[in-house]
Design a protein around this motif. Structure first.
Motif, mmCIF file in Angstrom:
data_model
loop_
_atom_site.group_PDB
_atom_site.id
_atom_site.type_symbol
_atom_site.label_atom_id
_atom_site.label_comp_id
_atom_site.label_asym_id
_atom_site.label_seq_id
_atom_site.Cartn_x
_atom_site.Cartn_y
_atom_site.Cartn_z
ATOM 1 N N PHE A 229 12.905 -8.317 -31.753
ATOM 2 C CA PHE A 229 13.174 -9.755 -31.774
ATOM 3 C C PHE A 229 12.278 -10.454 -32.799
ATOM 4 O O PHE A 229 12.748 -11.214 -33.646
ATOM 5 C CB PHE A 229 12.951 -10.302 -30.365
ATOM 6 C CG PHE A 229 12.944 -11.797 -30.266
ATOM 7 C CD1 PHE A 229 14.115 -12.519 -30.400
ATOM 8 C CD2 PHE A 229 11.754 -12.479 -30.027
ATOM 9 C CE1 PHE A 229 14.107 -13.906 -30.300
ATOM 10 C CE2 PHE A 229 11.751 -13.858 -29.930
ATOM 11 C CZ PHE A 229 12.921 -14.562 -30.066
ATOM 12 N N LEU A 230 10.981 -10.158 -32.724
ATOM 13 C CA LEU A 230 10.052 -10.809 -33.642
ATOM 14 C C LEU A 230 10.314 -10.361 -35.078
ATOM 15 O O LEU A 230 10.242 -11.157 -36.020
ATOM 16 C CB LEU A 230 8.611 -10.492 -33.237
ATOM 17 C CG LEU A 230 8.162 -11.152 -31.928
ATOM 18 C CD1 LEU A 230 6.845 -10.565 -31.462
ATOM 19 C CD2 LEU A 230 8.018 -12.649 -32.118
ATOM 20 N N LYS A 233 13.044 -12.123 -36.757
ATOM 21 C CA LYS A 233 12.714 -13.483 -37.176
ATOM 22 C C LYS A 233 11.833 -13.491 -38.410
ATOM 23 O O LYS A 233 11.322 -14.539 -38.815
ATOM 24 C CB LYS A 233 11.996 -14.217 -36.038
ATOM 25 C CG LYS A 233 12.946 -14.601 -34.918
ATOM 26 C CD LYS A 233 12.214 -15.388 -33.853
ATOM 27 C CE LYS A 233 13.191 -16.123 -32.955
ATOM 28 N NZ LYS A 233 13.815 -17.277 -33.597
ATOM 29 N N ILE A 293 4.416 -13.989 -24.577
ATOM 30 C CA ILE A 293 4.977 -12.944 -23.729
ATOM 31 C C ILE A 293 6.492 -13.016 -23.845
ATOM 32 O O ILE A 293 7.070 -14.097 -23.999
ATOM 33 C CB ILE A 293 4.553 -13.075 -22.255
ATOM 34 C CG1 ILE A 293 4.825 -14.480 -21.726
ATOM 35 C CG2 ILE A 293 3.087 -12.734 -22.073
ATOM 36 C CD1 ILE A 293 4.607 -14.603 -20.236
ATOM 37 N N GLY A 294 7.115 -11.863 -23.814
ATOM 38 C CA GLY A 294 8.559 -11.866 -23.954
ATOM 39 C C GLY A 294 9.162 -10.546 -23.548
ATOM 40 O O GLY A 294 8.470 -9.541 -23.401
ATOM 41 N N GLY A 295 10.453 -10.564 -23.373
ATOM 42 C CA GLY A 295 11.168 -9.361 -23.014
ATOM 43 C C GLY A 295 12.663 -9.615 -23.030
ATOM 44 O O GLY A 295 13.112 -10.750 -23.198
ATOM 45 N N ARG A 315 13.879 -13.260 -24.555
ATOM 46 C CA ARG A 315 13.312 -14.577 -24.252
ATOM 47 C C ARG A 315 11.806 -14.447 -24.402
ATOM 48 O O ARG A 315 11.209 -13.488 -23.904
ATOM 49 C CB ARG A 315 13.690 -14.951 -22.820
ATOM 50 C CG ARG A 315 13.403 -16.372 -22.448
ATOM 51 C CD ARG A 315 14.629 -17.237 -22.610
ATOM 52 N NE ARG A 315 14.310 -18.613 -22.263
ATOM 53 C CZ ARG A 315 14.876 -19.272 -21.267
ATOM 54 N NH1 ARG A 315 15.781 -18.684 -20.512
ATOM 55 N NH2 ARG A 315 14.545 -20.531 -21.015
ATOM 56 N N ALA A 316 11.215 -15.405 -25.068
ATOM 57 C CA ALA A 316 9.768 -15.344 -25.285
ATOM 58 C C ALA A 316 9.145 -16.689 -24.955
ATOM 59 O O ALA A 316 9.795 -17.735 -25.068
ATOM 60 C CB ALA A 316 9.461 -14.973 -26.732
ATOM 61 N N LEU B 145 8.999 -12.772 -16.209
ATOM 62 C CA LEU B 145 9.736 -13.497 -17.247
ATOM 63 C C LEU B 145 10.953 -14.197 -16.649
ATOM 64 O O LEU B 145 11.286 -15.318 -17.023
ATOM 65 C CB LEU B 145 10.166 -12.518 -18.342
ATOM 66 C CG LEU B 145 9.042 -11.926 -19.178
ATOM 67 C CD1 LEU B 145 9.601 -10.877 -20.116
ATOM 68 C CD2 LEU B 145 8.353 -13.017 -19.978
ATOM 69 N N ALA B 149 11.712 -18.096 -16.920
ATOM 70 C CA ALA B 149 12.955 -18.550 -17.558
ATOM 71 C C ALA B 149 13.725 -19.472 -16.622
ATOM 72 O O ALA B 149 14.318 -20.456 -17.063
ATOM 73 C CB ALA B 149 13.795 -17.344 -17.948
ATOM 74 N N HIS B 197 5.369 -22.829 -24.048
ATOM 75 C CA HIS B 197 6.555 -23.251 -24.782
ATOM 76 C C HIS B 197 7.690 -22.265 -24.546
ATOM 77 O O HIS B 197 7.465 -21.066 -24.399
ATOM 78 C CB HIS B 197 6.258 -23.300 -26.287
ATOM 79 C CG HIS B 197 5.804 -24.636 -26.747
ATOM 80 N ND1 HIS B 197 4.488 -24.920 -27.014
ATOM 81 C CD2 HIS B 197 6.499 -25.775 -26.995
ATOM 82 C CE1 HIS B 197 4.388 -26.179 -27.405
ATOM 83 N NE2 HIS B 197 5.578 -26.717 -27.396
ATOM 84 N N ASP B 198 8.873 -22.784 -24.533
ATOM 85 C CA ASP B 198 10.045 -21.926 -24.434
ATOM 86 C C ASP B 198 10.393 -21.454 -25.844
ATOM 87 O O ASP B 198 10.863 -22.232 -26.664
ATOM 88 C CB ASP B 198 11.210 -22.717 -23.822
ATOM 89 C CG ASP B 198 12.381 -21.814 -23.490
ATOM 90 O OD1 ASP B 198 12.221 -20.586 -23.587
ATOM 91 O OD2 ASP B 198 13.453 -22.331 -23.136
ATOM 92 N N GLY B 199 10.150 -20.180 -26.134
ATOM 93 C CA GLY B 199 10.459 -19.649 -27.453
ATOM 94 C C GLY B 199 9.209 -19.421 -28.286
ATOM 95 O O GLY B 199 8.089 -19.576 -27.807
ATOM 96 N N VAL B 200 9.437 -19.060 -29.534
ATOM 97 C CA VAL B 200 8.333 -18.738 -30.445
ATOM 98 C C VAL B 200 7.905 -20.020 -31.141
ATOM 99 O O VAL B 200 8.633 -20.559 -31.962
ATOM 100 C CB VAL B 200 8.783 -17.682 -31.474
ATOM 101 C CG1 VAL B 200 7.645 -17.328 -32.401
ATOM 102 C CG2 VAL B 200 9.298 -16.449 -30.763
#
Lengths: 324, 206
Positions: A229-230, A233, A293-295, A315-316, B145, B149, B197-200
């Motif tokens: 994902f990263l 981007k 954090i994400g997955g 989702r991160a 997560l 979410a 934050h929601d997202g990067v």
């Protein structure tokens, strides 16, 4: 090397080398070709880690060279996107060397010999130029000239001698460069000792194995979706051990940018200790980064189907200290 | 301390301010429909965070939310929204813009007036405080997560304001991503606040 695999400029692979091979040796994924290394970094944002030391100076570990070790995630991503393929290096060497014809072997040895002679001649020429320069610096150019002149006197014509003589009349100390072509290169190297070449890559002489994906994809950890994902981007990703996370994430090449995120991957339903979030957020803010954090969101994965990229449906969350 | 010295029927000390706050707020909500949506300990948690924000961090306009705004769908747990005395979060891009504007103003000498001698060359950055979502949690909890979410799916970018303040939230063009202040309280009632934050979202330049 006069081989077709040699490149005109660093970082560009010839068409024949894309996709490029990744060597798998005992569960590690390595790149041995410096051009593949620069290419992967420049074109595909894949940095890897240089792990090669000098064999005789293995303590010298400040500046490491090839091979480049790729994280399994990096190797898998390159393979999944069709930029590279995995070869089992041990197997490839065994079959490649055994199947090599006598003619090919001889041709390779001769090519190495030729290359060795070229390098030897080159270094000898350089050494002569150096000594001549040093002699000039001490005002002993005349003698140096005479030495070289006497050596080539049999072959050099009179005009060359005339020019040498003219040159001696002037102040030769500050002469930028000899006006006469240096006799050494035109002179065939008589007693040059051949350098012995130790090739740093195996392809050639080995034929690059065919690109059929015989080996399965590299096995990756559960954090791979976040990695993909990263990467999708445009971020550069390096291992995150020094910040206590899975990945350190850079907005551009790590040589030019500070990292933005300390990323930790998790499964969708994996339990996360709040203390980890607090600790990561605090550490990240302390070094001007965000903790991320994400997955993979399993809900979306099921909805979109199996044919999607690994980075889809991730989702991160970015976490920073609030300053309260 | 020897137990024999204690009276046979110990007199309980007067309840603390926090306890009073929790009890009264619980009573106030007793007949409201909001209580039914969530277990009482989550309500107490939210009230405790509210108390901390109000009295230790001087937040104002604090509101307890139990349902997704405009619907009767309950939130995963009661959440708070409020107004910090100073802006809590400035996006790095907004910061650049603010500094540029402040620099322009300083160069023009607007509003320099009486402070000309004192504030020479000083940047005067004006940031309006914004309403923030607050998610109360306990340190002993485990999150995932999925649960994070779910919280983000239930909140908007800007918390619904009190009726008279409605509409002020959409003014900040830099506020595009959902963000929630994660309030985590430990057993000793220490509360820490983290912005999620929601997202990067790239880090702040502090």
């Amino acid at each position: 090397m006069g081989n077709s695999t040699l490149l005109t400029s660093a970082g560009t692979l010839p068409q024949t080398l894309t996709p490029f091979p990744i060597s798998r040796i005992a569960t590690r994924y390595l790149l041995f070709d410096v051009h593949a290394v620069t290419y992967a970094r420049r074109e595909h944002n894949i940095c890897g880690v240089l792990i090669g030391t000098i064999p005789h100076l293995s303590q010298q570990n400040v500046f490491l060279g090839i091979p480049l070790e790729l994280m399994p995630e990096e190797a898998r991503l390159l393979v999944e996107h069709g930029h590279a393929y995995i070869i089992d290096e041990v197997e490839a060497h065994k079959t490649g060397l055994l199947d090599m014809s006598r003619k090919d072997q001889l041709a390779f040895l001769q090519a190495m010999d030729k290359q060795g002679m070229e390098i030897a001649a080159e270094s000898k020429k350089k050494a002569e130029e150096r000594s001549q320069k040093a002699l000039q610096g001490r005002g002993m150019a005349r003698r140096a000239r005479e030495n070289t002149a006497s050596r080539v006197s049999e072959t050099a014509d009179s005009s060359a001698k005339q020019r040498l003589a003219d040159g001696d009349d002037e102040c030769s100390v500050f002469e930028a460069e000899p006006r006469s072509p240096s006799p050494a290169p035109s002179h065939p190297p008589l007693a040059v000792e051949r350098h012995f070449i130790t090739p740093t890559i195996s392809y050639p002489p080995l034929q690059t194995p065919n690109t059929t994906p015989t080996l399965s994809l590299p096995e990756v950890s559960k954090t791979y979706p976040l990695f993909a994902f990263l990467h999708s981007k445009g971020y550069f990703i390096t291992p995150g051990l020094r910040f206590g996370c899975h990945y350190t994430v850079y907005p551009g090449d790590p040589l030019r940018f500070h990292s933005h995120f300390l990323a930790t991957g998790a499964d969708w339903d994996e339990e996360i200790d709040l203390l980890d979030i607090v600790g990561g957020g605090r550490l990240g803010t302390g070094v001007k980064k965000s903790y991320l954090i994400g997955g993979a969101d399993t809900r979306r994965e099921n909805a979109s189907g199996a044919g999607s990229n690994a980075g889809d449906g991730v989702r991160a969350f970015s976490i920073e200290w609030a300053g309260l | 301390m020897a137990t024999s010295l204690q009276p046979a029927h110990p007199v309980l000390p007067a309840p603390s301010r926090l306890t009073t706050h929790l009890l009264t707020s619980a009573n106030a909500n007793a007949n409201a429909s909001t209580v039914a949506s969530h277990p009482p300990h989550l309500h107490h948690l939210a009230r405790q965070i509210q108390h901390n924000l109000q009295h230790q961090h001087a937040w104002t306009a604090l509101r307890l939310h139990t349902h997704v705004s405009g619907t009767d769908k309950p939130l995963p747990r009661p959440m708070l929204s409020g107004l910090a005395p100073v802006r809590l979060y400035v996006h790095p891009d907004e910061q650049v813009e603010l500094l540029r504007e402040a620099g322009k103003k300083r160069d023009e000498g607007v509003g320099g007036g009486n402070e000309e001698g004192v504030g020479e060359g000083k940047l005067d950055v004006v940031v309006e405080p914004e309403r923030e979502w607050v998610l109360p949690t306990r340190l002993s909890e485990k999150w995932s997560l999925r649960r994070l979410a779910e919280v983000f799916d239930c909140v908007g970018v800007v918390p619904p304001g009190v009726e008279d303040e409605e509409g002020e939230g959409s003014q900040n063009m830099w506020r595009k991503r959902k963000r929630v202040v994660l309030a985590t309280v430990d057993g000793d009632s220490t509360v820490v606040y983290y912005i999620v934050h929601d997202g990067v979202v790239k880090p702040r330049q502090n």
